[in-house]
Design an enzyme around this catalytic site. Structure first.
Site, PDB file in Angstrom:
ATOM      1  N   GLY A 152       0.826  -1.189   0.000  1.00 43.74           N
ATOM      2  CA  GLY A 152       0.000   0.000   0.000  1.00 43.74           C
ATOM      3  C   GLY A 152       0.864   1.244   0.000  1.00 43.74           C
ATOM      4  O   GLY A 152       2.062   1.195   0.289  1.00 43.74           O
ATOM      5  N   CYS A 153       0.253   2.375  -0.323  1.00 42.11           N
ATOM      6  CA  CYS A 153       1.025   3.611  -0.407  1.00 42.11           C
ATOM      7  C   CYS A 153       1.590   4.020   0.951  1.00 42.11           C
ATOM      8  O   CYS A 153       2.777   4.360   1.065  1.00 42.11           O
ATOM      9  CB  CYS A 153       0.182   4.732  -1.016  1.00 42.11           C
ATOM     10  SG  CYS A 153      -1.453   4.920  -0.278  1.00 42.11           S
TER      11      CYS A 153
END
Length: 349
Positions: A152-153
């Site tokens: 995920g970011c």
């Protein structure tokens, strides 16, 4: 690479933000032939109708997954929503390599996935084929993987900043506090009230307090580095910008450790990594200095509280936090230079 034949790629979720950025980057990759663009709701439309900024590209129109001749595909970039990706990936032929930008293959424990994503995993038989796709820390595993689960970011920004420090025991794995801020594209392209311009503009608000889905991913990887279970305090915020992510991490130091020690360890860890820049003392990472690029900037600062330090990281959530990292992993999987098609510098101002 031993062959000059183009690698035929399909993009699932081509009408989303991450899909669009993947197409933008991959279109200039010398080894990729974009063969199929998959977007169920927009099937039958040309790409330029959905994304006018990509209208100059000579690419096939959007189709459904069932319309794709998967025998003509070598690799699938998956930008589908969490909970949907594993269903579609399970349908793909085993010969097709997968680079997944959803959360469906990031967590190693099935019960943890069910707890945080609200349902049982639809393809548990594929988890053993999946490698966590934080390129700088899993290059060897990624090189031989069939499925790469891009982080995920938020975990990308946090883990790039902290993993080398945890591994070298330069920070405590307990008591980590993470204050994170992201642009609204992190919430996806579907309509949501909180990301409307009039709701998100000129304001700043936390969300997912104490319950954000990226928490178990961060704890999983830091725990593996520390060789023990860890709990982190993580609070994300929605910032009134399209792109960008800034994570400020507050950490405890062992006796005698300084911010200079942390900075030196990060430089050693990323000496051979083209996209992680450890900033000089006093230089503050900022989202506007990485926008549109695959770079991650990391800065270390002494805290006024004795025995603590502050580690700050900045990325573009759509590039290094998703599509760019996916393309970086593609390069590693296919024995290409890691920077291929990712050489663009940040956009400023």
């Amino acid at each position: 690479m031993t062959s000059n034949q183009p690698i035929r790629a399909a993009v699932l979720g081509a009408s989303g933000y991450t899909g669009a950025d993947l197409i933008r980057l991959a279109a200039r990759h010398p080894n990729i032939q974009i063969t199929a663009l998959i977007a169920k709701a927009h099937a039958g439309q040309p790409l330029g109708q959905v994304f006018p900024h990509l209208g100059s590209l000579d690419l096939p129109q959007l189709v459904t997954s069932d319309e794709v001749d998967w025998d003509s595909i070598d690799v699938a970039f998956c930008g589908l929503p969490h909970g949907t990706a594993h269903v579609e990936i399970a349908k793909l032929p085993e010969r097709v390599k997968v680079i997944d930008m959803s959360a469906d293959f990031r967590l190693r424990d099935l019960s943890t996935y069910a707890e945080w994503y609200g349902g049982e995993h639809g393809a548990p038989q594929l988890l053993s084929d999946a490698v966590y796709g934080l390129t700088e820390h899993y290059r060897d595993e990624i090189a031989g993987a069939r499925i790469v689960a891009c982080p995920g970011c938020y975990p990308t920004a946090v883990l790039l900043a902290l993993l080398p420090l945890v591994k070298e025991k330069l920070i405590a794995s307990e008591g980590i506090i993470i204050d994170a801020k992201s642009g609204v594209t992190g919430a996806g392209r579907s309509l949501k009230q909180n990301i409307l311009f009039s709701e998100a503009g000129e304001g700043l608000s936390p969300y997912g307090i104490g319950s954000h889905r990226h928490v178990p991913e961060i704890e999983q990887e830091i725990g593996m580095a520390a060789n023990q279970a860890v709990i982190v305090n993580f609070t994300p915020h929605l910032a009134p910008m399209a792109r960008g992510e800034l994570c400020t991490c507050y950490v405890q130091l062992p006796s005698g450790t300084t911010d200079a020690d942390l900075r030196g360890a990060l430089r050693d860890a990323y000496a051979a990594s083209p996209f992680v820049r450890v900033m000089d003392e006093g230089v503050i990472p900022a989202t506007q200095h990485v926008r549109g690029s695959n770079y991650c900037h990391v800065g270390v600062f002494a805290d006024r509280i004795p025995g603590r330090a502050i580690v700050v990281s900045a990325i573009d959530n759509l590039v290094k936090g998703s599509a760019g990292q996916a393309l970086q992993n593609f390069n590693v999987m296919h024995g290409l230079d890691e920077s291929t098609a990712l050489e663009q510098l940040p956009l400023f101002p």
